[in-house]
Design an enzyme around this catalytic site. Structure first.
Site, short mmCIF file in Angstrom:
data_model
loop_
_atom_site.label_atom_id
_atom_site.label_comp_id
_atom_site.label_asym_id
_atom_site.label_seq_id
_atom_site.Cartn_x
_atom_site.Cartn_y
_atom_site.Cartn_z
N CYS A 2 0.81 -21.68 8.36
CA CYS A 2 0.02 -20.86 9.29
C CYS A 2 -1.01 -21.70 10.04
O CYS A 2 -1.53 -22.68 9.50
CB CYS A 2 -0.75 -19.78 8.53
SG CYS A 2 0.31 -18.69 7.60
N ARG A 27 3.38 -26.98 13.70
CA ARG A 27 3.21 -26.83 12.25
C ARG A 27 4.28 -25.91 11.65
O ARG A 27 4.42 -25.85 10.44
CB ARG A 27 1.83 -26.23 11.95
CG ARG A 27 0.68 -27.08 12.43
CD ARG A 27 -0.62 -26.35 12.28
NE ARG A 27 -0.93 -26.14 10.88
CZ ARG A 27 -1.69 -26.94 10.15
NH1 ARG A 27 -2.20 -28.02 10.69
NH2 ARG A 27 -1.93 -26.68 8.88
N TRP A 75 3.38 -18.29 9.14
CA TRP A 75 4.56 -18.80 8.43
C TRP A 75 4.67 -17.91 7.21
O TRP A 75 3.87 -18.02 6.28
CB TRP A 75 4.33 -20.26 8.07
CG TRP A 75 5.53 -21.02 7.62
CD1 TRP A 75 6.48 -21.58 8.40
CD2 TRP A 75 5.89 -21.32 6.26
NE1 TRP A 75 7.42 -22.21 7.62
CE2 TRP A 75 7.08 -22.07 6.32
CE3 TRP A 75 5.32 -21.04 5.01
CZ2 TRP A 75 7.72 -22.53 5.17
CZ3 TRP A 75 5.96 -21.50 3.88
CH2 TRP A 75 7.15 -22.24 3.97
N ASN A 99 -5.16 -18.03 6.54
CA ASN A 99 -4.26 -19.14 6.22
C ASN A 99 -4.39 -19.39 4.73
O ASN A 99 -5.50 -19.63 4.24
CB ASN A 99 -4.73 -20.37 7.03
CG ASN A 99 -3.87 -21.58 6.82
OD1 ASN A 99 -2.86 -21.51 6.11
ND2 ASN A 99 -4.25 -22.70 7.41
N GLY A 100 -3.31 -19.26 3.97
CA GLY A 100 -3.39 -19.49 2.52
C GLY A 100 -2.80 -18.33 1.76
O GLY A 100 -2.03 -17.53 2.31
N GLU A 480 13.40 -43.55 3.48
CA GLU A 480 12.66 -42.98 4.62
C GLU A 480 13.59 -42.80 5.82
O GLU A 480 13.50 -41.79 6.54
CB GLU A 480 11.46 -43.89 4.93
CG GLU A 480 10.73 -43.62 6.24
CD GLU A 480 10.13 -42.23 6.39
OE1 GLU A 480 10.12 -41.45 5.42
OE2 GLU A 480 9.70 -41.91 7.51
N LYS A 484 14.26 -39.21 7.62
CA LYS A 484 14.01 -38.97 9.05
C LYS A 484 15.23 -38.36 9.71
O LYS A 484 15.14 -37.41 10.46
CB LYS A 484 13.66 -40.32 9.68
CG LYS A 484 12.67 -40.32 10.76
CD LYS A 484 11.21 -40.30 10.34
CE LYS A 484 10.83 -39.30 9.31
NZ LYS A 484 9.54 -39.47 8.72
N GLU A 487 15.91 -34.70 8.61
CA GLU A 487 14.96 -33.68 9.06
C GLU A 487 15.04 -33.39 10.55
O GLU A 487 14.86 -32.26 10.96
CB GLU A 487 13.52 -33.94 8.59
CG GLU A 487 12.86 -35.16 9.10
CD GLU A 487 11.47 -35.38 8.50
OE1 GLU A 487 10.81 -34.42 8.12
OE2 GLU A 487 11.06 -36.54 8.44
N HIS A 503 27.74 -46.72 -8.74
CA HIS A 503 27.58 -45.92 -9.96
C HIS A 503 27.79 -44.43 -9.68
O HIS A 503 27.31 -43.59 -10.44
CB HIS A 503 26.20 -46.18 -10.58
CG HIS A 503 26.04 -47.60 -11.01
ND1 HIS A 503 26.65 -48.11 -12.14
CD2 HIS A 503 25.37 -48.64 -10.44
CE1 HIS A 503 26.35 -49.40 -12.25
NE2 HIS A 503 25.57 -49.74 -11.23
N LYS A 602 4.37 -29.08 9.50
CA LYS A 602 3.72 -30.40 9.55
C LYS A 602 2.84 -30.62 8.33
O LYS A 602 2.78 -31.70 7.79
CB LYS A 602 2.90 -30.51 10.83
CG LYS A 602 2.19 -31.84 11.02
CD LYS A 602 3.17 -32.95 11.31
CE LYS A 602 2.52 -34.32 11.37
NZ LYS A 602 3.50 -35.40 11.19
#
Ligand code: F6R
Length: 607
Positions: A2, A27, A75, A99-100, A480, A484, A487, A503, A602
């Protein structure tokens, strides 16, 4: 997650709040809304599920003007995505955005219903409106109403509330991000969950601590006052002067923020050493150089966790300090063995990631010193850590982290160098500064050869799956790189230690699979053997490694050649930028929403 924005001032608040919400789109959200007092002094609420544009269409052509407005991008957590559950919530006297999570919402909802409060949504947030409404009926002042209500809720939350009687805005929080700012020239005051919403609009920014009430009102001499929960004036906030630079919020000539942020890296690398060796950062590096510890616990999430893996290598190689790196979401629920002389190191772009904060609290409760490597000054992590090293990446808008990763790793290397005593050794210091300058130069060169990377992306973007592989310090780069790609391009990608493939995962290799093999001079021959194992099974080989190497030439279908000379321990960070570009161009070919990939937020403020 949010996003919340509030504005008070002479300009049209509705427009300013909508601009703030637009900036918070990155976000992640699924509905948006605003509430404001119009010229006839009526409280208006407009909210719509879906994109911000739906809300704008709903507001229509009517040119609403207001001097105070609050807004929200939601959100969904409690209650499905629909207009009723969108924020703001209002009872015609008060409007609020949240928010929360209110953890005791179910219990409070029942109590409020028993007292006759009629809920219009399924959200936990509306519970707080109920509490305010009940307190207000007792004839308390608005501030008292807030105080009485806020103590009743559990969990981490930030609220922005509009009072229709006065047009005043109140904002406060506990364990959730909140920032306030003032433009001293135009007398605008803003609050938000994210400093980015305020960028370029204010020249002074405030980070209030938990349980501080920010009061935005024409009746305040300074427009913005701070109060404690007992009603007395508060000084519990950090403040900072800023230059008003509207350009920070724009993409300029770049098609996406992600591409812009990749291109910012050379300048950021240059300014990092300047900041730490010649600027304001020197004092923090000096303080940190005095730390004595025999064990470091690194904890972080996602990309920041991968940066932590590279930083561990620095501590082991240059300081011979025992160091563990763990995902914060795991560390927080284990029972890690922490000694009183250990050090906790937390890495975070936002400084608000719920799991990282919880891992930090665990270390604090064990009584050990904590350091953050963080981008957002004034964030919760920044405020709660014993000391901080800022990565100075500027605002990162692209949801996929790029420049923050680079700056995190490089700041980690400066931390290890400081512990090594480099600050007192002019020759060593110069060597390091030169190495950073060389890295910046090489990244500049790489950005000039972008077409080569684009061409490789064009050749491989339609394959079935991707294995990013590497050994040693190139293994975190492989992890990484795969993160990337998945996503932003929504393709399956895995990062693997090159020696580990046989393996198990090698069973997946065939002519429809791509292996992006990251290969530096360390363990070169062994990595070549691993690549051969994939080539034999008809996997497509993309190598990223030292230029003009015949072995790499022979083994590769596509060979991205780099000049790695002189970069030493910074080589993995350099190669990682190739992966950033490769992912970007694959995503572009796939036509995905690069800056705001689906399902992602985000700043992950819930666990
Ligand atoms: C990936 C990404 C995330 C973040 C993670 C931690 O591109 O951005 O994996 O790295 O959510 O976020 P911070 O660094 O804000 O703690």
């Amino acid at each position: 997650m949010c996003g919340i924005v509030g504005h008070f001032g002479p300009q049209n608040s509705v427009e300013i709040v909508l601009e703030g919400l637009k900036r918070l789109e990155y976000r992640g959200y699924d509905s948006a809304g605003v509430s404001f007092i119009d010229e006839k002094e009526n409280l208006n609420v407009f909210k719509k599920s879906g994109k911000l544009q739906n809300l704008k269409d709903h507001l229509g052509e009517v040119n609403f003007t207001a001097r105070s407005c609050i807004g929200h991008t939601r959100w969904a957590t409690h209650g499905e995505v629909n207009d009723e559950n969108s924020h703001p919530h209002s009872n015609n006297e008060i409007a609020l955005v949240h928010n929360g999570i209110i953890e005791n919402a179910t219990y409070l909802r029942k109590q409020l219903q028993d007292q006759g409060f009629k809920f219009q949504s399924e959200t936990d947030s509306e519970v707080f409106l109920g509490l305010l409404a009940v307190s207000r009926k007792k004839g308390l002042s608005f501030k008292e109403t807030i105080i009485e209500s806020f103590v009743q809720i559990e969990g981490n939350s930030a609220f922005v509330i509009l009072d229709s009687q006065t047009s005043d805005i109140f904002a406060f929080k506990r364990g959730a991000p909140l920032v306030a700012g003032i433009n001293e020239i135009s007398s605008e005051v803003l609050v938000s969950s994210d400093p980015y919403a305020l960028a370029g609009m204010v020249n002074k920014i405030y980070f209030p601590e938990d349980n501080v009430i920010c009061h935005l009102s024409a009746s305040n001499k300074n427009l913005l006052n701070f109060y404690e929960m007992d009603g007395t004036t508060s000084t519990r906030y950090l403040s900072k002067m800023l230059a008003i630079d509207a350009a920070v919020s724009e993409k300029g000539d770049f098609e996406h923020f992600m591409l812009k942020e990749i291109h910012e890296q050379p300048e950021l690398i240059r300014s990092l050493t300047q900041y730490y060796f010649d600027g304001e950062g020197l004092e923090s590096l000096k303080r940190i150089s005095k730390i004595e510890t025999s064990k470091i616990h690194i904890s972080a999430c996602g990309t920041a966790f991968y940066a932590g893996l590279l930083i561990r290598d620095f501590f082991e190689r240059f300081n011979r300090i025992n160091c563990t790196v763990e995902l914060a979401s795991e560390f927080r629920y284990r029972n890690p063995i922490i000694d009183s002389k250990d050090l906790g190191l937390f890495i975070s772009q936002s400084g608000e990631t719920a799991d990282t904060l919880a891992a930090h609290t665990l270390c604090k409760n064990e009584g050990i010193k904590t350091i953050s490597i963080v981008n957002t000054e004034g964030s919760t992590l920044y405020r709660e850590a014993t000391d901080n090293l800022l990565i100075r990446a500027g605002i990162e808008v692209g949801v996929a982290s790029t420049k923050a990763f680079t700056q995190q790793v490089l700041t980690g290397r400066l931390f290890s160098a400081a512990l090594e005593g480099v600050l007192n050794n002019e020759e060593e210091k110069k060597k390091l500064v030169n190495k950073y300058a060389l890295l910046a130069e090489r990244v500049d060169e790489l950005l000039l050869k972008i077409d080569e990377i684009k061409e490789v992306a064009e050749k491989i973007y339609n394959y079935n799956g991707f294995f990013f592989t590497g050994r040693g310090a190139y293994y975190p780069v492989a992890l990484e790189g795969a993160l990337k790609l998945k996503e932003i391009a929504y393709v399956h990608a895995e990062g693997y230690a090159a020696g580990e493939l046989k393996h198990g995962p090698i069973a997946l290799i065939d002519h429809r699979m791509v292996n992006v093999a990251i290969i530096g001079p360390e363990l070169f021959e062994k990595t070549i053997s691993n690549i051969s194992e994939i080539k034999t099974r008809k996997g497509i080989i993309v190598t990223i490694g030292e230029e003009n190497n015949s072995e790499l030439e022979n083994i590769s279908d596509y060979y991205i050649q780099l000049n790695l000379k002189g970069l030493d321990e910074l080589r993995p960070t350099y190669i990682n930028i190739v992966n950033q570009l490769l992912s970007y161009y694959i995503a572009k070919l796939k036509g995905t929403d690069i800056d705001k990939p689906r399902n992602l937020a985000k700043s992950v403020t819930v666990e």
